[in-house]
Scaffold this motif. Structure first.
Motif, PDB file in Angstrom:
ATOM      1  N   VAL A 135       0.864  -1.182   0.000  1.00 37.01           N
ATOM      2  CA  VAL A 135       0.000   0.000   0.000  1.00 37.01           C
ATOM      3  C   VAL A 135       0.897   1.226   0.000  1.00 37.01           C
ATOM      4  N   TYR A 142      -3.876   5.870   1.188  1.00 34.01           N
ATOM      5  CA  TYR A 142      -4.620   4.901   0.401  1.00 34.01           C
ATOM      6  C   TYR A 142      -5.238   3.766   1.230  1.00 34.01           C
ATOM      7  N   SER A 144      -8.097   2.781   0.717  1.00 33.19           N
ATOM      8  CA  SER A 144      -8.859   2.044  -0.297  1.00 33.19           C
ATOM      9  C   SER A 144      -8.015   0.950  -0.930  1.00 33.19           C
ATOM     10  N   SER A 145      -6.694   1.177  -1.044  1.00 32.53           N
ATOM     11  CA  SER A 145      -5.832   0.139  -1.605  1.00 32.53           C
ATOM     12  C   SER A 145      -5.667  -1.039  -0.653  1.00 32.53           C
ATOM     13  N   HIS A 274      -3.828  12.418  -9.019  1.00 35.85           N
ATOM     14  CA  HIS A 274      -2.945  11.404  -8.447  1.00 35.85           C
ATOM     15  C   HIS A 274      -1.475  11.788  -8.516  1.00 35.85           C
ATOM     16  N   ASP A 374     -12.986   3.671  -7.629  1.00 34.61           N
ATOM     17  CA  ASP A 374     -11.846   3.769  -6.715  1.00 34.61           C
ATOM     18  C   ASP A 374     -12.230   3.381  -5.295  1.00 34.61           C
ATOM     19  N   TYR A 375     -13.502   3.554  -4.955  1.00 38.15           N
ATOM     20  CA  TYR A 375     -13.900   3.384  -3.569  1.00 38.15           C
ATOM     21  C   TYR A 375     -15.054   2.423  -3.336  1.00 38.15           C
TER      22      TYR A 375
END
Length: 445
Positions: A135, A142, A144-145, A274, A374-375
């Protein structure tokens, strides 16, 4: 006064370039991984030879902090979760629930095929034993990652996993607390405070922590990262499996005159946020829409928090507008580009999307922006970049599974096909292969 943004334009109208010419004509970013290999190789070799001590030294050099140990204490994970903003926790819980729902349906089942009576081949799906999930830190945080890496691994049945994320100076050498909280929310109890190339090397080779506890090596490393992470993945590939060599993020939007230029501009900006190397590409058959999108970009940029980063990305050679004669030509362009994220904002968007052959993920219509994926869409956001979507897929449950063929033949079934095995072995000048079959039915002289 805001300086206007005008995306560079590639005009393909009235032309039908061959695929090779088309690929070279399109805006494309990327990084030269080979150029950093001489810098990354010593890091990997040092961690191979000296383990955690070397990884922590490089962490101090690159991240400005050296934690007391690589492994994050369980107490720190619990405290991060307890201190998580309730709204962020609720959002993460929704993301986890939806991502689990989608990935649960990706589970594989064993396939048993009776080739002939007494001859059976089974494809058995077995999860990787231990995985390392990277991550990144850097420009953003992040959590979310964490979700996108951990959920498919858990759904696949991986029994042992470790999350690695860079130590943060402002948090005393721990990874960002939101990353720790996301890991705790998912039930992950092993997190390493190590980032960059040294993280990849330590995941691959393992070692011993400063407290004498083992840091077990992994079998597979997944997750995005910068060019140094990518280079380390390349150097460690073979010793471990990797998901991909991730490059800068990218979005392509195929749009016609029905698209809302405000939506299109917002989505191009969201990806440019990003990184200065991020690619934002519009493909359209409407010059009027292209003009309106430029105007919308100019209008929206002053209220963007990371305006200079976004401007740099949008005006770089990796971004631009491609003008085409019609949507059919637009489809040819986006299939050649093979974007990590592809939005379809056209009339009858679902039918157009069904004709796409190359994309990491496809977002259909005005109300499916990339940021949803993305989420909270339930899909995975770890996706192939740099045109690799022509041959590779995004992260999924399948990434963490291995298909193993199990062959079972009876004596009669083998005897029935023995002559064919011998014939093919002789044709390949490998007579011992045939003899291995004949030995079961003929006395050896």
């Amino acid at each position: 006064m805001t300086t206007p943004i005008e995306l560079a334009r590639v005009d393909l109208r009235g032309r039908t370039p061959a695929v090779a010419e088309l690929r070279s004509a399109l805006p494309r970013g990327g990084v030269d991984v080979d150029s950093v290999l001489p810098h990354v190789r010593p890091v990997v070799e040092a961690v191979r030879d000296r383990g955690a001590a070397a990884a922590l030294e490089y962490g101090e050099q690159f991240d400005g902090v050296a934690p007391a140990a690589v492994r994050v204490p369980a107490k720190a994970l619990a405290e991060a979760l307890a201190g998580l903003d309730p709204q962020v926790r609720a959002a993460l819980e929704v993301a986890i629930e939806r991502t689990r729902k989608v990935h649960a349906d990706q589970r594989r089942t064993d396939t048993v095929t009776e080739v002939v009576p007494g001859g059976i081949v089974t494809e058995r799906w077995v999860p990787v034993e231990r995985v390392g999930l990277y991550v990144p830190g850097g420009n953003a945080v992040y959590p979310s990652s964490v979700v996108m890496n951990v959920v498919p691994a858990q759904a696949a049945g991986v029994e042992s996993l470790v999350v690695a994320s860079p130590p943060q100076k402002q948090f005393g050498g721990s990874p960002h607390p939101t990353v720790l909280a996301a890991a705790a929310l998912l039930g992950v109890d092993e997190v390493w405070a190590v980032g960059g190339a040294q993280a990849v090397a330590l995941l691959a080779y393992g070692g011993t922590d400063t407290d004498g506890q083992p840091l077990a090596p992994v079998d597979l490393i997944t997750g995005p990262g910068n060019i140094y992470v990518t280079a380390a993945k390349r150097l460690c590939r073979g010793l471990v499996g990797i998901d991909a060599e991730a490059g800068p993020t990218e979005i392509a939007i195929l749009a016609d005159a029905t698209a809302d230029p405000v939506h299109v501009a917002a989505d191009l900006i969201s990806q440019a946020e990003h990184d200065v190397l991020a690619a934002s590409v519009l493909v359209t058959d409407s010059p009027a829409l292209a003009d309106a999108v430029d105007a919308a970009l100019t209008a929206q940029l002053p209220v963007v928090e990371h305006a200079e980063r976004v401007r740099t990305a949008l005006t770089g050679t990796q971004s631009g507008t491609v003008l085409v004669d019609d949507i059919a030509q637009g489809l040819r362009v986006v299939n050649a580009y093979a974007a990590e994220h592809l939005e379809i904002q056209t009339a009858d968007a679902a039918a157009v999307a069904a004709r796409v052959r190359s994309a990491g993920a496809i977002f259909v219509g005005a109300y499916a922006p990339v940021s949803l994926g993305d989420y909270c869409a339930g899909s995975n956001h770890v996706l192939p970049t740099a045109g690799c979507a022509r041959h590779s897929s995004g992260l999924s449950v399948q990434t963490f599974l291995r298909g193993i063929h199990v062959v079972e033949y009876t004596e009669a079934a083998l005897k029935d096909v023995a002559g064919h095995v011998v014939a093919l072995a002789d044709a390949e000048h490998l007579p011992a292969h045939g003899q291995a079959v004949r030995a079961r039915f003929e006395a050896l002289s």
